[in-house]
Design a protein around this motif. Structure first.
Motif, PDB file in Angstrom:
ATOM      1  N   GLN A 243       1.128  -1.425  -0.330  1.00  0.00           N
ATOM      2  CA  GLN A 243       0.114  -0.181  -0.192  1.00  0.00           C
ATOM      3  C   GLN A 243       0.545   1.536  -0.168  1.00  0.00           C
ATOM      4  N   TYR A 244       1.064   2.048  -0.806  1.00  0.00           N
ATOM      5  CA  TYR A 244       1.334   3.224  -1.570  1.00  0.00           C
ATOM      6  C   TYR A 244       0.807   4.146   0.400  1.00  0.00           C
ATOM      7  N   GLY A 245       1.550   4.889   1.401  1.00  0.00           N
ATOM      8  CA  GLY A 245       1.130   5.497   2.403  1.00  0.00           C
ATOM      9  C   GLY A 245       2.330   6.454   2.646  1.00  0.00           C
ATOM     10  N   GLU A 246       1.778   7.790   3.174  1.00  0.00           N
ATOM     11  CA  GLU A 246       2.393   8.703   3.220  1.00  0.00           C
ATOM     12  C   GLU A 246       3.010   8.826   4.538  1.00  0.00           C
ATOM     13  N   ILE A 247       4.215   9.060   5.380  1.00  0.00           N
ATOM     14  CA  ILE A 247       4.739   9.349   7.059  1.00  0.00           C
ATOM     15  C   ILE A 247       4.983  10.323   6.703  1.00  0.00           C
ATOM     16  N   VAL A 248       4.492  11.088   7.994  1.00  0.00           N
ATOM     17  CA  VAL A 248       4.575  12.669   8.296  1.00  0.00           C
ATOM     18  C   VAL A 248       5.565  12.716   9.646  1.00  0.00           C
ATOM     19  N   SER A 249       6.526  13.691   9.895  1.00  0.00           N
ATOM     20  CA  SER A 249       7.837  13.283  11.210  1.00  0.00           C
ATOM     21  C   SER A 249       8.059  14.828  11.714  1.00  0.00           C
ATOM     22  N   TRP A 250       8.445  14.440  12.700  1.00  0.00           N
ATOM     23  CA  TRP A 250       9.116  16.041  13.399  1.00  0.00           C
ATOM     24  C   TRP A 250      10.892  15.543  13.384  1.00  0.00           C
ATOM     25  N   ALA A 251      11.524  16.311  12.321  1.00  0.00           N
ATOM     26  CA  ALA A 251      13.106  16.458  12.218  1.00  0.00           C
ATOM     27  C   ALA A 251      13.312  17.328  13.407  1.00  0.00           C
ATOM     28  N   VAL A 252      14.107  17.019  14.062  1.00  0.00           N
ATOM     29  CA  VAL A 252      15.757  17.694  14.424  1.00  0.00           C
ATOM     30  C   VAL A 252      16.663  17.726  14.234  1.00  0.00           C
ATOM     31  N   THR A 253      17.183  19.635  13.785  1.00  0.00           N
ATOM     32  CA  THR A 253      18.465  20.482  12.667  1.00  0.00           C
ATOM     33  C   THR A 253      19.668  20.092  13.171  1.00  0.00           C
ATOM     34  N   ARG A 254      20.489  20.232  12.902  1.00  0.00           N
ATOM     35  CA  ARG A 254      22.115  19.351  13.374  1.00  0.00           C
ATOM     36  C   ARG A 254      22.621  20.730  14.251  1.00  0.00           C
ATOM     37  N   ASP A 255      22.417  21.579  14.587  1.00  0.00           N
ATOM     38  CA  ASP A 255      22.815  23.048  15.041  1.00  0.00           C
ATOM     39  C   ASP A 255      21.381  23.501  16.269  1.00  0.00           C
ATOM     40  N   ALA A 256      20.130  22.773  16.542  1.00  0.00           N
ATOM     41  CA  ALA A 256      19.347  22.347  17.428  1.00  0.00           C
ATOM     42  C   ALA A 256      19.981  22.703  18.810  1.00  0.00           C
ATOM     43  N   ASN A 257      18.926  23.311  19.804  1.00  0.00           N
ATOM     44  CA  ASN A 257      18.468  23.437  21.062  1.00  0.00           C
ATOM     45  C   ASN A 257      18.782  21.601  21.284  1.00  0.00           C
ATOM     46  N   THR A 258      19.996  20.882  21.716  1.00  0.00           N
ATOM     47  CA  THR A 258      19.157  19.435  21.852  1.00  0.00           C
ATOM     48  C   THR A 258      18.037  18.791  22.791  1.00  0.00           C
ATOM     49  N   SER A 259      18.449  19.816  23.770  1.00  0.00           N
ATOM     50  CA  SER A 259      17.712  19.328  25.041  1.00  0.00           C
ATOM     51  C   SER A 259      16.589  19.850  25.294  1.00  0.00           C
ATOM     52  N   GLY A 260      16.461  20.852  24.357  1.00  0.00           N
ATOM     53  CA  GLY A 260      14.542  21.944  24.066  1.00  0.00           C
ATOM     54  C   GLY A 260      14.448  20.625  23.345  1.00  0.00           C
ATOM     55  N   ALA A 261      14.863  20.818  21.786  1.00  0.00           N
ATOM     56  CA  ALA A 261      14.252  20.102  20.530  1.00  0.00           C
ATOM     57  C   ALA A 261      13.800  18.623  21.048  1.00  0.00           C
ATOM     58  N   GLN A 262      14.676  18.204  21.988  1.00  0.00           N
ATOM     59  CA  GLN A 262      14.096  16.505  22.498  1.00  0.00           C
ATOM     60  C   GLN A 262      12.870  16.018  24.069  1.00  0.00           C
ATOM     61  N   GLN A 263      12.939  17.183  24.538  1.00  0.00           N
ATOM     62  CA  GLN A 263      11.452  17.816  25.665  1.00  0.00           C
ATOM     63  C   GLN A 263      10.585  18.243  24.821  1.00  0.00           C
ATOM     64  N   PHE A 264      10.557  19.226  23.690  1.00  0.00           N
ATOM     65  CA  PHE A 264       9.049  19.290  22.823  1.00  0.00           C
ATOM     66  C   PHE A 264       8.903  18.060  21.959  1.00  0.00           C
ATOM     67  N   VAL A 265       9.684  17.508  21.027  1.00  0.00           N
ATOM     68  CA  VAL A 265       8.873  16.427  20.608  1.00  0.00           C
ATOM     69  C   VAL A 265       8.306  15.182  21.238  1.00  0.00           C
ATOM     70  N   SER A 266       8.728  14.892  22.344  1.00  0.00           N
ATOM     71  CA  SER A 266       8.344  14.162  23.179  1.00  0.00           C
ATOM     72  C   SER A 266       6.790  14.450  23.700  1.00  0.00           C
ATOM     73  N   PHE A 267       6.877  15.775  23.798  1.00  0.00           N
ATOM     74  CA  PHE A 267       5.829  16.042  24.243  1.00  0.00           C
ATOM     75  C   PHE A 267       4.496  16.425  23.699  1.00  0.00           C
ATOM     76  N   MET A 268       5.027  16.530  22.474  1.00  0.00           N
ATOM     77  CA  MET A 268       4.388  16.300  21.282  1.00  0.00           C
ATOM     78  C   MET A 268       3.654  14.789  21.030  1.00  0.00           C
ATOM     79  N   MET A 269       4.720  14.080  21.023  1.00  0.00           N
ATOM     80  CA  MET A 269       4.330  12.550  20.459  1.00  0.00           C
ATOM     81  C   MET A 269       3.495  11.848  22.518  1.00  0.00           C
ATOM     82  N   ASN A 270       3.392  13.058  23.108  1.00  0.00           N
ATOM     83  CA  ASN A 270       2.745  11.882  24.449  1.00  0.00           C
ATOM     84  C   ASN A 270       1.465  12.932  24.831  1.00  0.00           C
TER      85      ASN A 270
END
Length: 575
Positions: free
Chosen positions: A314-341
């Motif tokens: 089956q053809y389907g599209e998955i959309v995702s949260w990406a963290v960029t290479r120069d991100a505030n890693t701690s803040g980005a990780q907490q944000f995506v975790s919150f959005m996914m929970n």
């Protein structure tokens, strides 16, 4: 493009330009992050702002949420990368966009894995994780998906004693039997400039094991599984579908009017089919008395299987949260975790018909979420439990061309230049065939007398139109009713580049291409090979826009749905 979206986009571009003129990056704040989202419609931005406010209240991290138009993403991310102003997080990215960021080395490929491990890797769809991975690294966190579906009239199938159209054989048998009495057996997209045609065909092709590119980097579009897929799709379109260049709008309108027994469409049709959107209401005679009649009498097939396919696909599209290479890693990780929970139910609730959860444990909540635009109602109040159950499971069967083989750039090129829809349209109008007969092998004498041999042979493509002969590049299907190719010598006109070892037609020795011989009708696989194989050999420059972002092109045709402005696909990919 809506004014609000335009304003947001202009502001984002202005900020990037000012930063670039200022000469360099700014110090990132430890308690603030910038998030881009492609869910940029006003009502969806409002929902996300509410989730962001809750995140900030919990963590103290401030979020600058910026809506980004899908068709402008490549331009914006290129400018941002050059200016050192990439956001920390980007949301609602299709698979091809994730691969674009990967190709340009713009991703943090460590944080997504940490997020998934923290939330529980076993709580995610394994297939969604696979599609978002490369070389053992998770490139982004899959958030949700939408599916391509085969919709069929259950009432007509039951009356005719037909099985659900979940195989090539059953699909064609139903199309043939129900193609009568003013009702088409199926309404199928064939418009040459519509990426919806590409999505519909890819759904059918994947079912038969037809791939755009194999693991060795060859383009096997002239091999039997793909030839049969082209033949099957074009036969359905020419013999059992509505005449003319059917597209995303006309296929839906035909099915909604009751004038077709089947169609291939995306899951975004589900709320419309239930009468929950006033500008796209079903118009069949029975629908006028009951807006939900068509939804109640429509069956849904998710995965299809062809004779050469090893399993349903089956053809389907998955959309995702990406963290960029120069991100505030701690803040980005907490944000995506919150959005996914904590924020996940509200996230998928923005459009549940097109946001199947990729996290387990949210199935019952998704079923109860209200869908629709002008009217709201949970899908569970309209569709049977077995249909919703198959939809919830569909991300586990999603397949895509090129992504698992690491050829996301090639996928982008096909969406931008649309060679597959052009070939399909040409097959239906008779200027191409799914496969042409093999010409006889040339004699040793003719091979010796031609220019080069083996991998050095050259060919010319010729379009015959009303007695006129004009050279063609092979990238287009040609305007005439008959497209052919002939071999020629060094003195011939307009030679194509020599075919090298890595660009040879897969599975066919080079010396089977005659240097001399009769003109023969070109088949679709060869046309597409000529168009695509150079893309496998050319490395894209760093930070160049790699694709057209056509993966969700359905949305541009639906007011209030997507970010792309009307008017067809945007610019072709740069190579």
């Amino acid at each position: 493009m809506p004014q609000k979206v335009t304003a947001v986009l202009s502001a984002a571009l202005l900020a990037i330009t000012v930063a670039a003129c200022g000469g360099g990056t700014e110090e990132r704040s430890a308690d603030a992050i910038t998030v881009w989202t492609e869910e940029n419609l006003a009502d969806r931005m409002a929902v996300q702002q509410q989730i962001v406010a809750d995140f900030t209240k919990k963590t103290g991290i401030k979020v600058n949420l910026v809506g980004v138009a899908e068709d402008q993403f490549s331009q914006i991310v290129t400018s941002a990368a050059a200016a050192g102003k990439l956001p920390d997080v980007i949301g609602a990215l299709p698979l091809a966009a994730v691969r674009e960021l990967e190709a340009n080395d713009l991703l943090d490929t460590e944080t997504p894995g940490k997020i998934v491990d923290q939330l529980g890797r076993d709580t995610f769809s394994a297939r969604a994780l696979e599609l978002d991975s490369a070389s053992g690294k998770l490139l982004a966190v899959p958030s949700d998906g939408w599916a391509q579906l085969i919709l069929y009239r259950k009432d007509l199938f039951e009356k005719a004693g037909l099985e659900p159209p979940d195989t090539y054989e059953r699909l064609e048998a139903a199309a043939k039997k129900l193609n009568t009495g003013g009702v088409a057996g199926i309404t199928l997209a064939i418009a040459p400039k519509d990426s919806f045609t590409a999505q519909s065909f890819e759904h059918v092709a994947l079912a038969n094991g037809c791939q755009l590119v194999d693991n060795a980097g060859n383009v096997p579009l002239d091999q039997p599984p793909c030839v049969r897929a082209f033949d099957f799709y074009s036969r359905l379109a020419s013999q059992y579908s509505v005449k003319g260049k059917q597209d995303v709008d006309s296929t839906r309108a035909t099915y909604f009017s009751g004038k077709a027994a089947m169609t291939i469409w995306s899951s975004f049709i589900l709320d419309e089919m239930a009468g929950l959107r006033n500008d796209a209401l079903p118009s069949c005679p029975a629908c006028r008395q009951d807006k939900e009649w068509l939804a109640k009498n429509t069956g849904v097939v998710t995965a299809l299987k062809g004779p050469d396919g090893s399993e349903p696909a089956q053809y389907g599209e998955i959309v995702s949260w990406a963290v960029t290479r120069d991100a505030n890693t701690s803040g980005a990780q907490q944000f995506v975790s919150f959005m996914m929970n904590e924020g996940y139910e509200r996230w998928i609730g923005m459009a549940p018909e097109g946001k199947f959860p990729t996290r387990k444990g949210f199935e019952d909540k998704w079923t109860a979420l209200p869908a629709g635009v002008d009217s709201k109602k949970p899908l569970s109040e309209v569709y049977p439990a077995e249909i919703l159950d198959s939809l919830r499971k569909s991300p586990d069967t999603f397949a895509r061309w090129g992504i698992p083989q690491g050829q996301g750039k090639l996928v982008g090129a096909t969406m931008g230049e649309l060679p597959v829809p052009k070939a399909l349209s040409a097959i239906v109008d008779g200027s191409l065939t799914p496969q042409a007969p093999r010409p006889p092998r040339p004699s040793p004498t003719s091979r010796r007398s031609s220019v080069g041999s083996g991998n050095d042979h050259r060919r010319r493509w010729t379009t015959h139109t009303q007695g006129k002969d004009a050279s063609a590049t092979g990238g287009e299907s040609g305007a005439g009713p008959h497209l052919a190719h002939t071999a020629h010598h060094a003195g011939g006109r307009r030679r194509s580049p020599a075919v090298g070892d890595h660009a040879r037609l897969p599975g066919r020795p080079a010396d089977q291409h005659p240097q001399d011989g009769p003109v023969r009708q070109l088949h679709a696989g060869e046309l597409l090979l000529r168009h695509l194989r150079a893309r496998l050999l050319v490395r894209a420059p760093q930070h160049a826009p790699l694709h057209d972002r056509g993966d969700r092109a359905l949305d541009r045709h639906r007011p209030g749905r997507g970010a792309r402005a009307a008017g067809g696909p945007s610019r072709a990919a740069r190579w």
